[in-house]
Design a protein around this motif. Structure first.
Motif, PDB file in Angstrom:
ATOM      1  N   PRO A 180       1.227   7.339 -14.003  1.00 11.97           N
ATOM      2  CA  PRO A 180       1.130   7.814 -12.623  1.00 11.97           C
ATOM      3  C   PRO A 180      -0.290   8.247 -12.261  1.00 11.97           C
ATOM      4  N   VAL A 181      -0.685   7.934 -11.038  1.00 13.18           N
ATOM      5  CA  VAL A 181      -1.996   8.284 -10.496  1.00 13.18           C
ATOM      6  C   VAL A 181      -1.777   8.723  -9.048  1.00 13.18           C
ATOM      7  N   ILE A 182      -2.578   9.673  -8.582  1.00 14.08           N
ATOM      8  CA  ILE A 182      -2.512  10.081  -7.174  1.00 14.08           C
ATOM      9  C   ILE A 182      -3.913  10.144  -6.581  1.00 14.08           C
ATOM     10  N   GLY A 183      -3.959  10.045  -5.259  1.00 16.25           N
ATOM     11  CA  GLY A 183      -5.157  10.350  -4.496  1.00 16.25           C
ATOM     12  C   GLY A 183      -4.952  11.688  -3.801  1.00 16.25           C
ATOM     13  N   ASP A 240     -11.287  -5.667  -0.870  1.00 15.23           N
ATOM     14  CA  ASP A 240     -10.178  -4.757  -0.590  1.00 15.23           C
ATOM     15  C   ASP A 240     -10.680  -3.552   0.207  1.00 15.23           C
ATOM     16  N   ALA A 241     -11.839  -3.037  -0.190  1.00 19.46           N
ATOM     17  CA  ALA A 241     -12.405  -1.877   0.493  1.00 19.46           C
ATOM     18  C   ALA A 241     -12.668  -2.183   1.959  1.00 19.46           C
ATOM     19  N   ALA A 242     -13.204  -3.362   2.233  1.00 17.79           N
ATOM     20  CA  ALA A 242     -13.463  -3.750   3.623  1.00 17.79           C
ATOM     21  C   ALA A 242     -12.157  -3.846   4.413  1.00 17.79           C
ATOM     22  N   SER A 243     -11.117  -4.383   3.786  1.00 15.57           N
ATOM     23  CA  SER A 243      -9.814  -4.476   4.439  1.00 15.57           C
ATOM     24  C   SER A 243      -9.240  -3.093   4.710  1.00 15.57           C
ATOM     25  N   LEU A 244      -9.381  -2.200   3.740  1.00  8.90           N
ATOM     26  CA  LEU A 244      -8.895  -0.831   3.912  1.00  8.90           C
ATOM     27  C   LEU A 244      -9.615  -0.133   5.069  1.00  8.90           C
ATOM     28  N   LEU A 245     -10.926  -0.313   5.150  1.00  6.05           N
ATOM     29  CA  LEU A 245     -11.691   0.325   6.219  1.00  6.05           C
ATOM     30  C   LEU A 245     -11.290  -0.209   7.586  1.00  6.05           C
ATOM     31  N   ALA A 246     -10.985  -1.491   7.666  1.00  3.21           N
ATOM     32  CA  ALA A 246     -10.554  -2.067   8.939  1.00  3.21           C
ATOM     33  C   ALA A 246      -9.233  -1.452   9.399  1.00  3.21           C
ATOM     34  N   LEU A 247      -8.354  -1.127   8.458  1.00  5.23           N
ATOM     35  CA  LEU A 247      -7.080  -0.501   8.790  1.00  5.23           C
ATOM     36  C   LEU A 247      -7.249   0.979   9.119  1.00  5.23           C
ATOM     37  N   LEU A 248      -8.103   1.645   8.363  1.00  5.75           N
ATOM     38  CA  LEU A 248      -8.230   3.101   8.433  1.00  5.75           C
ATOM     39  C   LEU A 248      -9.125   3.568   9.586  1.00  5.75           C
ATOM     40  N   GLY A 249     -10.271   2.897   9.742  1.00  2.26           N
ATOM     41  CA  GLY A 249     -11.221   3.297  10.773  1.00  2.26           C
ATOM     42  C   GLY A 249     -11.724   4.717  10.623  1.00  2.26           C
ATOM     43  N   GLN A 259      -2.836  17.052   0.207  1.00  2.00           N
ATOM     44  CA  GLN A 259      -1.656  16.209   0.014  1.00  2.00           C
ATOM     45  C   GLN A 259      -1.936  15.139  -1.032  1.00  2.00           C
ATOM     46  N   ALA A 260      -0.986  14.924  -1.931  1.00  2.54           N
ATOM     47  CA  ALA A 260      -1.098  13.854  -2.915  1.00  2.54           C
ATOM     48  C   ALA A 260      -0.729  12.534  -2.258  1.00  2.54           C
ATOM     49  N   THR A 261      -1.606  11.551  -2.354  1.00  2.00           N
ATOM     50  CA  THR A 261      -1.385  10.259  -1.713  1.00  2.00           C
ATOM     51  C   THR A 261      -1.073   9.191  -2.756  1.00  2.00           C
ATOM     52  N   PRO A 262      -0.420   8.104  -2.340  1.00  3.47           N
ATOM     53  CA  PRO A 262       0.054   7.108  -3.308  1.00  3.47           C
ATOM     54  C   PRO A 262      -1.067   6.304  -3.945  1.00  3.47           C
ATOM     55  N   CYS A 263      -0.875   5.968  -5.192  1.00  2.03           N
ATOM     56  CA  CYS A 263      -1.758   5.063  -5.929  1.00  2.03           C
ATOM     57  C   CYS A 263      -0.899   4.145  -6.799  1.00  2.03           C
ATOM     58  N   ARG A 264      -1.362   2.930  -6.981  1.00  2.00           N
ATOM     59  CA  ARG A 264      -0.782   2.041  -8.001  1.00  2.00           C
ATOM     60  C   ARG A 264      -1.953   1.451  -8.771  1.00  2.00           C
ATOM     61  N   HIS A 265      -2.123   1.915  -9.992  1.00  2.39           N
ATOM     62  CA  HIS A 265      -3.304   1.613 -10.795  1.00  2.39           C
ATOM     63  C   HIS A 265      -3.143   0.283 -11.531  1.00  2.39           C
ATOM     64  N   ARG A 321      -1.811   0.609   2.485  1.00  7.99           N
ATOM     65  CA  ARG A 321      -2.020   0.026   3.818  1.00  7.99           C
ATOM     66  C   ARG A 321      -1.274   0.838   4.879  1.00  7.99           C
ATOM     67  N   ARG A 322      -0.039   1.204   4.559  1.00  9.96           N
ATOM     68  CA  ARG A 322       0.755   1.971   5.515  1.00  9.96           C
ATOM     69  C   ARG A 322       0.109   3.329   5.793  1.00  9.96           C
ATOM     70  N   LEU A 323      -0.353   3.991   4.735  1.00  7.97           N
ATOM     71  CA  LEU A 323      -0.995   5.290   4.900  1.00  7.97           C
ATOM     72  C   LEU A 323      -2.269   5.167   5.726  1.00  7.97           C
ATOM     73  N   ALA A 324      -3.047   4.109   5.487  1.00 10.91           N
ATOM     74  CA  ALA A 324      -4.301   3.908   6.215  1.00 10.91           C
ATOM     75  C   ALA A 324      -4.054   3.760   7.713  1.00 10.91           C
ATOM     76  N   ARG A 325      -2.933   3.181   8.086  1.00  8.09           N
ATOM     77  CA  ARG A 325      -2.612   3.030   9.507  1.00  8.09           C
ATOM     78  C   ARG A 325      -2.208   4.364  10.137  1.00  8.09           C
TER      79      ARG A 325
END
Length: 256
Positions: free
Chosen positions: A137-140, A200-209, A120-126, A166-170
């Protein structure tokens, strides 16, 4: 998983050999990114294309910046089984083995002796808000094996930490997250940032787990503004998530 340098990683997953953002040029060259921005490549790849073997799939977050697809990386695309990238990127590459994906779209791959692979292509904002017309445009990519509900690998792509991420990570249940960092900045745009930093990476990991997190794309180019030792120190000390982080030695296959 083998980190080759920059954003380039060889994933061996479910029988598939998957390469992310191919960059194989030697160091020393200056590349222009448009709108007065540029960067010098300061480190070469740990392995050359002929040392990594056949590639079934290339995950190309975007084709228009050389730190994600350089000249030698571009040469490799023709020999890959399938190349997945953005829709505009697919039009520019214009090859029969290239598929373009929009954010949220999913494609599947099947082959004898390999597990069913859903991507699946995931959102990015570069970059900052309203920067997409400039940065492009960029995707993950979120990779799932078989019909599991767990994402085996999520490659964030080059992105800042914005609301869709953030929404996707949740929402995602992820085994391994491949995080593109670097805190990209350019003199011409001052304090504006074009990728995540270690906080930012630490914040993302806290959301994603996730089960594991692998930082990449944080060194080897002059436009990365966060020193490597600061990236490592911040994540290695980040409360609640530091146990998740695994650092790969370039060129060394690592079982995860």
């Amino acid at each position: 998983m083998t980190h080759l340098g920059g954003p380039t990683v060889l994933l061996e997953l479910g029988g598939w050999r998957i390469l992310t953002d191919p960059t194989f040029d030697p160091p020393g060259r200056k590349y222009k990114f448009g709108w007065g921005t540029s960067s010098i490549k300061t480190a070469g790849p740990a392995l050359q294309p002929d040392e990594i073997g056949p590639v079934d799939v290339v995950l190309l977050s975007h084709d228009h910046h050389a730190d994600n697809l350089d000249d030698r990386g571009r040469d490799l695309l023709t020999a890959a089984g399938t190349v997945l990238t953005t829709r505009p990127g697919a039009r520019r590459l214009a090859a029969s083995n290239v598929r373009g994906l929009g954010t949220g779209e999913t494609t599947s791959l099947d082959a004898a002796g390999k597990e069913h692979l859903s991507i699946q292509a995931t959102p990015c904002r570069h970059g900052p808000a309203l920067s997409r017309p400039v940065t492009g445009p960029v995707i993950g990519f979120a990779l799932t094996l078989g019909h599991a509900s767990t994402v085996s690998v999520w490659m964030t792509g080059d992105t800042v930490l914005h609301r869709p991420i953030r929404r996707l990570a949740r929402q995602l249940d992820v085994d391994i997250v491949l995080m593109h960092l670097g805190n990209v900045r350019f003199p011409i745009t001052g304090p504006l940032r074009y990728s995540m930093n270690s906080r930012d990476a630490a914040s993302l990991l806290a959301l994603l787990g996730p089960r594991l997190a692998v930082p990449v794309h944080y060194d080897g180019w002059s436009h990365f503004s966060e020193p490597t030792n600061h990236v490592r120190t911040t994540l290695d000390r980040a409360a609640g998530v530091r146990h998740l982080v695994t650092w790969l030695e370039p060129g060394r296959p690592t079982q995860l």
